[in-house]
Design a protein around this motif. Structure first.
Motif, short mmCIF file in Angstrom:
data_model
loop_
_atom_site.label_atom_id
_atom_site.label_comp_id
_atom_site.label_asym_id
_atom_site.label_seq_id
_atom_site.Cartn_x
_atom_site.Cartn_y
_atom_site.Cartn_z
N ARG A 67 0.52 -1.11 -0.11
CA ARG A 67 -0.02 -0.25 -0.11
C ARG A 67 0.77 0.93 0.08
O ARG A 67 0.73 2.17 -0.43
CB ARG A 67 -1.16 -0.15 1.17
N LEU A 68 1.95 1.54 0.73
CA LEU A 68 2.87 2.04 1.05
C LEU A 68 3.49 2.89 -0.63
O LEU A 68 3.35 3.60 -0.89
CB LEU A 68 3.48 2.19 1.94
N SER A 69 3.61 1.86 -1.37
CA SER A 69 5.01 1.87 -2.44
C SER A 69 4.07 2.18 -3.26
O SER A 69 3.81 3.49 -4.17
CB SER A 69 5.28 0.61 -2.91
N VAL A 70 2.07 2.17 -3.34
CA VAL A 70 1.44 2.49 -4.26
C VAL A 70 1.07 3.95 -4.41
O VAL A 70 0.66 4.82 -5.77
CB VAL A 70 0.42 1.32 -4.63
N GLU A 71 1.32 4.05 -2.71
CA GLU A 71 0.80 5.55 -2.82
C GLU A 71 1.73 6.10 -3.11
O GLU A 71 1.51 7.33 -3.58
CB GLU A 71 0.73 6.19 -0.91
N ARG A 72 3.18 5.95 -2.72
CA ARG A 72 4.15 6.61 -3.94
C ARG A 72 4.19 6.49 -5.01
O ARG A 72 4.55 7.32 -5.97
CB ARG A 72 5.50 5.65 -3.27
N LEU A 73 3.69 5.48 -5.82
CA LEU A 73 4.04 5.52 -7.68
C LEU A 73 2.36 6.41 -7.58
O LEU A 73 2.68 7.02 -8.39
CB LEU A 73 2.85 3.97 -7.92
N ALA A 74 1.29 6.33 -6.89
CA ALA A 74 0.18 7.21 -7.19
C ALA A 74 0.74 8.88 -7.21
O ALA A 74 0.63 9.62 -8.25
CB ALA A 74 -0.87 7.38 -6.63
N GLY A 75 1.78 9.34 -6.41
CA GLY A 75 2.32 10.34 -5.46
C GLY A 75 2.56 11.34 -6.99
O GLY A 75 2.48 12.59 -7.72
N LYS A 76 4.04 10.36 -7.39
CA LYS A 76 4.71 10.42 -8.29
C LYS A 76 3.58 10.66 -9.73
O LYS A 76 4.52 11.65 -11.14
CB LYS A 76 6.14 9.74 -8.36
#
Length: 236
Positions: free
Chosen positions: A136-145
């Motif tokens: 989930r944290l990695s997907v949030e990073r991807l969405a943010g970038k």
């Protein structure tokens, strides 16, 4: 494990676009030892004084080579999580990486499989340790970038259409994107010599032929835009 030891690992959140569903899929590895032997988890390796990795990045590449058996188009460190409760063996910490794969990437053997990312995020597929949280944290990073960079293009085919780029961006953000805004971004990347027209087109069964683009040799990392893609969508 003695009271003085901390179990350290490097784990991998590897994603690809599924061509049929146009959704992100997550790569999982079947564990070969306790704890949670036989369960599906993120690919990872232990790092300690006996491993030959010179640093965390080398350990991440060991995960790619030995466990995930894939070659990513993009790899970046997301963060480190640690606690006394994430691993039944005792206090542990994980440095985890995000890897973006070409959509045609296949699993190398029966010990690997791709699953819909949404099934992991909503709990339909349970992962051991805190691997669902790392995902989930990695997907949030991807969405943010994805809002302000070209990162989603690493999930599109190497030779992509505007529609491929649009689908990749929407999969990363989990929302619809204005086609015109996406085209403007591609034009900016073309002007900066980050992408180029291949001079070829694909011919879908329905609709008009579509121009094929590709990243240039100078394209590395991400192209950064000065405007949010979501702001473009809102027309602000």
């Amino acid at each position: 494990m003695s009271a003085a030891e901390v179990l350290a690992s490097v784990d991998l959140v590897a994603l690809r676009m599924d061509a049929e569903s146009r959704q992100l899929h997550l790569l999982l590895h079947r564990r070969e030892r306790d704890p949670f032997v036989g369960q599906w988890a993120l690919p990872g390796v232990i790092v300690n004084g006996s491993t030959r990795d010179a640093n965390l990045e080398e350990a991440a590449h060991r995960v790619l080579r030995d466990k995930a058996q894939v070659m990513p188009r993009h790899l970046e460190q997301v963060g480190t999580e640690g606690s006394a409760s994430r691993d039944p063996r005792g206090w542990s910490m994980s440095t985890y990486y995000l890897a973006l794969l070409a959509p045609e990437t296949e699993t190398a053997d029966d010990g690997l499989r791709f699953v819909p990312l949404a099934d992991v995020l909503d709990g339909r597929i349970a992962l051991p340790f805190d691997h669902a949280a790392l995902t989930r944290l990695s997907v949030e990073r991807l969405a943010g970038k994805a809002v302000y960079t070209s990162l989603p293009l690493y999930l599109a085919p190497p030779r992509f259409t505007v529609l491929d780029a649009l689908n990749a961006a929407q999969a990363c953000l989990g929302t619809t994107i204005n086609n015109t805004s996406l085209r403007k971004r591609l034009e900016r990347m073309k002007d900066a010599n980050w992408i180029r027209d291949t001079g070829e087109k694909n011919f879908p069964k329905m609709g008009r032929p579509q121009q094929l683009w590709e990243l240039t040799e100078q394209a590395s990392g991400v192209f950064i835009f000065d405007r949010s893609l979501l702001a473009d969508r809102a027309g602000s």
